[in-house]
Design an enzyme around this catalytic site. Sequence first.
Site, PDB file in Angstrom:
ATOM      1  N   HIS A   1       0.859  -1.329   0.083  1.00  0.00           N
ATOM      2  CA  HIS A   1      -0.023   0.211   0.033  1.00  0.00           C
ATOM      3  C   HIS A   1       0.663   1.087  -0.027  1.00  0.00           C
ATOM      4  O   HIS A   1       0.713   2.289  -0.772  1.00  0.00           O
ATOM      5  CB  HIS A   1      -0.898  -0.001   1.358  1.00  0.00           C
ATOM      6  CG  HIS A   1      -1.908  -1.052   1.095  1.00  0.00           C
ATOM      7  ND1 HIS A   1      -2.261  -1.763   2.381  1.00  0.00           N
ATOM      8  CD2 HIS A   1      -3.091  -1.386   0.477  1.00  0.00           C
ATOM      9  CE1 HIS A   1      -3.015  -2.618   2.267  1.00  0.00           C
ATOM     10  NE2 HIS A   1      -3.543  -2.502   0.976  1.00  0.00           N
TER      11      HIS A   1
ATOM     12  N   ARG B   1      -2.129  -6.325  -8.180  1.00  0.00           N
ATOM     13  CA  ARG B   1      -0.901  -7.049  -8.119  1.00  0.00           C
ATOM     14  C   ARG B   1      -0.886  -8.223  -9.060  1.00  0.00           C
ATOM     15  O   ARG B   1       0.331  -8.494  -9.173  1.00  0.00           O
ATOM     16  CB  ARG B   1      -1.179  -7.713  -6.496  1.00  0.00           C
ATOM     17  CG  ARG B   1      -0.994  -7.027  -5.237  1.00  0.00           C
ATOM     18  CD  ARG B   1      -1.650  -7.487  -4.163  1.00  0.00           C
ATOM     19  NE  ARG B   1      -2.618  -7.867  -4.397  1.00  0.00           N
ATOM     20  CZ  ARG B   1      -3.591  -8.307  -3.051  1.00  0.00           C
ATOM     21  NH1 ARG B   1      -2.900  -8.329  -2.023  1.00  0.00           N
ATOM     22  NH2 ARG B   1      -4.951  -8.486  -3.260  1.00  0.00           N
TER      23      ARG B   1
ATOM     24  N   SER C   1      -2.974  -7.752   3.089  1.00  0.00           N
ATOM     25  CA  SER C   1      -3.306  -7.434   4.539  1.00  0.00           C
ATOM     26  C   SER C   1      -3.700  -8.742   5.357  1.00  0.00           C
ATOM     27  O   SER C   1      -3.441  -8.892   6.523  1.00  0.00           O
ATOM     28  CB  SER C   1      -4.619  -6.347   4.770  1.00  0.00           C
ATOM     29  OG  SER C   1      -4.163  -5.150   4.122  1.00  0.00           O
TER      30      SER C   1
ATOM     31  N   LYS D   1     -17.224  -5.604   7.766  1.00  0.00           N
ATOM     32  CA  LYS D   1     -16.104  -6.405   7.941  1.00  0.00           C
ATOM     33  C   LYS D   1     -15.623  -6.516   9.236  1.00  0.00           C
ATOM     34  O   LYS D   1     -15.581  -5.620   9.991  1.00  0.00           O
ATOM     35  CB  LYS D   1     -15.040  -5.710   6.980  1.00  0.00           C
ATOM     36  CG  LYS D   1     -15.072  -6.148   5.514  1.00  0.00           C
ATOM     37  CD  LYS D   1     -13.708  -5.858   4.979  1.00  0.00           C
ATOM     38  CE  LYS D   1     -13.672  -6.393   3.424  1.00  0.00           C
ATOM     39  NZ  LYS D   1     -12.373  -6.007   2.798  1.00  0.00           N
TER      40      LYS D   1
HETATM   41  O1  PNS Z   1      -8.855  -2.638   0.490  1.00  0.00           O
HETATM   42  P1  PNS Z   1      -9.955  -3.316  -0.262  1.00  0.00           P
HETATM   43  O2  PNS Z   1     -10.850  -3.961   0.889  1.00  0.00           O
HETATM   44  O3  PNS Z   1      -9.707  -3.901  -1.457  1.00  0.00           O
HETATM   45  O4  PNS Z   1     -10.729  -1.953  -0.837  1.00  0.00           O
HETATM   46  C1  PNS Z   1     -12.139  -1.821  -1.461  1.00  0.00           C
HETATM   47  C2  PNS Z   1     -12.796  -0.688  -1.555  1.00  0.00           C
HETATM   48  C3  PNS Z   1     -12.938   0.024  -0.252  1.00  0.00           C
HETATM   49  C4  PNS Z   1     -12.054   0.175  -2.473  1.00  0.00           C
HETATM   50  C5  PNS Z   1     -14.103  -0.782  -1.974  1.00  0.00           C
HETATM   51  O5  PNS Z   1     -14.843  -1.927  -1.159  1.00  0.00           O
HETATM   52  C6  PNS Z   1     -15.212   0.579  -2.139  1.00  0.00           C
HETATM   53  O6  PNS Z   1     -14.887   1.392  -2.721  1.00  0.00           O
HETATM   54  N1  PNS Z   1     -16.215   0.288  -1.334  1.00  0.00           N
HETATM   55  C7  PNS Z   1     -17.259   1.184  -1.006  1.00  0.00           C
HETATM   56  C8  PNS Z   1     -18.470   1.141  -1.488  1.00  0.00           C
HETATM   57  C9  PNS Z   1     -18.845   1.061  -2.928  1.00  0.00           C
HETATM   58  O7  PNS Z   1     -18.657   2.273  -3.512  1.00  0.00           O
HETATM   59  N2  PNS Z   1     -18.919   0.231  -3.470  1.00  0.00           N
HETATM   60  C10 PNS Z   1     -19.418   0.410  -4.894  1.00  0.00           C
HETATM   61  C11 PNS Z   1     -18.434  -0.224  -6.210  1.00  0.00           C
HETATM   62  S1  PNS Z   1     -18.754  -1.985  -6.241  1.00  0.00           S
END
Ligand code: PNS
Length: 163
Positions: free
Chosen positions: A17, A90, A129, A41
């Site tokens: 990150h 990745r 993570s 979560k």
């Molecule tokens: O580190 P992560 O868990 O891969 O991050 C995922 C994240 C936070 C970028 C994604 O889950 C997100 O943007 N969630 C907010 C909800 C949202 O906007 N969802 C619509 C897109 S499917």
Amino acid sequence: MNAAIYPGSFDPMTLGHLDIIKRAARMFDDLTVSVLDNKAKNALFSVEERVSILKEATKDLDNVTVDSFNGLLIDYARQKGVHISVRGLRAITDFEYELQTAQTNRMLSKGALDTVFLTTSLEYAYLSSSSVKEIAAFEGDISQCVPGFVAELVYEKMREKKL
Ligand code: PNS
């Protein structure tokens, strides 16, 4: 102003990150790293703790701010007046989810939010993570996965969980 948001769970922030943050900070005038406050979560660190870790890790990067959000990313981005989301890729396994999310965000925002992907540096390509937490849960060595101060916090959390 060329601004972007790097959203994620960051539970905890890894060296992968941090690598994306440093590289994105060179590409954009203003980068907001934002922790998703996802109550669903079962996170190891609270949102406040994750924000605090990110702040410490980015304290020398002048154009980086750390924040948190809940709800949809497109709504948060609209509130901030930002049109670019940054995500790290990745491997091919990330691609399907990331492509779907990026396209969903474009659809939901009517084209107002685009996603810029940075390919993860090879030395961090294996990092996640989840694996950091799993290794630490078995008292394995996470010194090559997270900054030293984060490793200590992860081990401390794991000890608290076992009590
Ligand atoms: O580190 P992560 O868990 O891969 O991050 C995922 C994240 C936070 C970028 C994604 O889950 C997100 O943007 N969630 C907010 C909800 C949202 O906007 N969802 C619509 C897109 S499917």
